[in-house]
Scaffold this active site. Structure first.
Site, mmCIF file in Angstrom:
data_model
loop_
_atom_site.group_PDB
_atom_site.id
_atom_site.type_symbol
_atom_site.label_atom_id
_atom_site.label_comp_id
_atom_site.label_asym_id
_atom_site.label_seq_id
_atom_site.Cartn_x
_atom_site.Cartn_y
_atom_site.Cartn_z
ATOM 1 N N CYS A 101 0.833 -1.207 0.000
ATOM 2 C CA CYS A 101 0.000 0.000 0.000
ATOM 3 C C CYS A 101 0.867 1.257 0.000
ATOM 4 O O CYS A 101 1.576 1.535 0.975
ATOM 5 C CB CYS A 101 -0.913 -0.032 1.221
ATOM 6 S SG CYS A 101 -1.816 1.474 1.519
ATOM 7 N N CYS A 104 -0.033 3.840 2.753
ATOM 8 C CA CYS A 104 0.410 3.329 4.059
ATOM 9 C C CYS A 104 1.892 3.621 4.268
ATOM 10 O O CYS A 104 2.305 4.028 5.353
ATOM 11 C CB CYS A 104 0.182 1.823 4.155
ATOM 12 S SG CYS A 104 -1.536 1.332 4.008
#
Length: 178
Positions: A101, A104
């Protein structure tokens, strides 16, 4: 490619590429000798043994020794840590993330800053791709990452979905500012 194009490229090849570049460009598989210039980078040894009491999680290597950012190592340890946070009514955040991600990874340094700014709050970093988390993630309604669950007095007090730094700061201050 048509034969005409290939023959024209071979005619122009000496003008455009050296012999080794030409053979590498027109061959279907790279030769072993083309990799000889690359040497592997030695990695530091990780042969250290952890005591059994530290197997559920590993603390991150933050600059301060009193870091309260905990990396959850397995589905079973997540369940026990989540239950402990609820039973002990600990102020805590469960940060659901994934290695693949991009948002993230982008917000990760900010999370570490928040862990230093709010030392009384434990932040549990949970990788959603770990084995044994599928059913738990459905129960908690984790449908995208990053997702942050804020616990106060053993109950879920708030949730932030996405890498919204401003919303994280506001929520942290509202819930945990002393």
């Amino acid at each position: 490619m048509s034969r005409r194009v290939i023959s024209r490229l071979r005619q122009l090849g000496p003008l455009l590429l050296s012999q080794s570049q030409r053979s590498a460009t027109f061959s279907s598989t790279p030769s072993i000798s083309s990799y000889s210039a690359f040497t592997p980078v030695p990695r530091p040894s990780t042969n250290r043994q952890l005591s059994p009491c530290f197997t559920p999680f590993i603390r991150s290597f933050a600059s301060s020794s009193s870091s309260n950012l905990v990396i959850v190592g397995s589905g079973d340890s997540f369940k026990s840590l989540f239950q402990k946070a609820q039973d002990d009514k600990l102020p805590s955040i469960f940060y659901f993330t994934a290695a693949w991600c991009g948002p993230c990874r982008a917000i990760s340094p900010y999370i570490e800053q928040l862990s230093n700014q709010f030392p009384n709050v434990t932040i549990y970093k949970v990788d959603i791709d770990q084995e044994g988390l599928g059913g738990v993630l459905n129960d908690l309604k984790i449908y995208s990452v990053p997702t942050f669950h804020f616990l106060k007095n053993g109950q879920k007090a708030s949730e932030v979905v996405g890498a919204d730094v401003r919303q994280l700061q506001i929520t942290m201050e509202d819930l945990y500012k002393e």
